[in-house]
Design an enzyme around this catalytic site. Sequence first.
Site, PDB file in Angstrom:
ATOM      1  N   LYS A 179       0.384  -1.670  -0.202  1.00 36.51           N
ATOM      2  CA  LYS A 179       0.297   0.098  -0.188  1.00 36.51           C
ATOM      3  C   LYS A 179       0.949   1.123  -0.340  1.00 36.51           C
ATOM      4  O   LYS A 179       0.341   2.772  -0.839  1.00 36.51           O
ATOM      5  CB  LYS A 179      -1.070   0.213   1.381  1.00 36.51           C
ATOM      6  CG  LYS A 179      -1.950  -0.274   1.243  1.00 36.51           C
ATOM      7  CD  LYS A 179      -2.882  -0.613   2.345  1.00 36.51           C
ATOM      8  CE  LYS A 179      -4.130  -1.630   2.066  1.00 36.51           C
ATOM      9  NZ  LYS A 179      -5.156  -0.888   3.736  1.00 36.51           N
TER      10      LYS A 179
HETATM   11  N1  GLU Z   1      -8.166   3.683   4.208  1.00 35.24           N
HETATM   12  C1  GLU Z   1      -8.266   2.220   3.397  1.00 35.24           C
HETATM   13  C2  GLU Z   1      -6.850   1.835   2.473  1.00 35.24           C
HETATM   14  O1  GLU Z   1      -5.796   3.124   1.968  1.00 35.24           O
HETATM   15  C3  GLU Z   1      -9.029   2.347   2.641  1.00 35.24           C
HETATM   16  C4  GLU Z   1     -10.586   1.296   3.322  1.00 35.24           C
HETATM   17  C5  GLU Z   1     -11.266   1.327   1.955  1.00 35.24           C
HETATM   18  O2  GLU Z   1     -11.937   1.295   1.125  1.00 35.24           O
HETATM   19  O3  GLU Z   1     -11.922   0.819   2.684  1.00 35.24           O
HETATM   20  O4  GLU Z   1      -6.405   0.920   2.559  1.00 35.24           O
END
Ligand code: GLU
Length: 318
Positions: free
Chosen positions: A247
């Site tokens: 990520k």
């Molecule tokens: N904040 C999460 C991320 O950056 C994504 C959350 C979601 O889309 O439910 O991976």
Amino acid sequence: MSSRSLSGHASAAANPGYRGRFAPSPTGELHAGSLLAAFASWLLARQAGGAWLVRIEDLDPPREVPGAADRQLRALAGFGLVGDETVVRQSRRHALYQAALQDLLDRDLAFACHCSRSDLAASGGIHRFCVPRTAQREGRAPQPAIRLRVHDDTAIGFDDAIVGAQSQDVARAVGDFVLRRADGYWAYQLAVVVDDADQGITDVVRGADLLDSTARQIALQRALGLPTPRYAHLPLLVDAQGRKLSKSDAAHPLDPADPLPALRAAWRALGQDEQALIAVETVTQLLDAARVSFSPAQIPQAAAGLAAMHNDPCANAV
Ligand code: GLU
């Protein structure tokens, strides 16, 4: 024309029955995988005539990179992706999460737990009941985590728009999961469920790395009496060696000053027809053309190769 969603949020969308969102965590720069999720969720919202929202998930300060949220928003704008409503930041919404947690505690659907990671090692980290605690025996009483009480045989099924029918026995797969961490921070699962409901989100479109969290989120929605949105989990991007892109992978930074190559690459990774964007020269033209010819049925289920995302001048010479 303005309309009002079920949640009471003002929206300029023609179709108040569709509210999508992109919810990045500010743990790094906007990367190829996050652009894919942003672009796909935007395309699906636009094609439905719905609203598209951006939410900054900044609830984990130890993992955050200073300034990353603002840089992500600026980068999104460089790619022409601007939310229809004011950007929501989770760090300013503690009262909402606290109210949801208190509701669960009051109804005995959540409980305080002092189990440490090592306490749960024997059960593979899965919590089904509290075990004798080293910390308590030694007189140390750390702040407890708060967990959702997950009853045996909590089988959750849902039909994902991209990957199809899914099911998970939440009790066996993850057990009583954490809503507020022992370090005092809110767990992603609680915040995302509360926010999706509060913002009236009808369609969650995100990377397949979160597919495994969805059953937990549905279990929590049911415990809180909240509606369940539709879900669509996008293929994960992999690098040229087939390895999953992490990520916060900074190895493939995007250049919002030169947005067309990355948007074209994301379009290809979504399985879309390259010819549709062949004549475009600006971001606005690209987004307009993409919205018109976007075909959700073409989105691949399997991992999409990052080769398609490289700023390879040959690959992007359209
Ligand atoms: N904040 C999460 C991320 O950056 C994504 C959350 C979601 O889309 O439910 O991976």
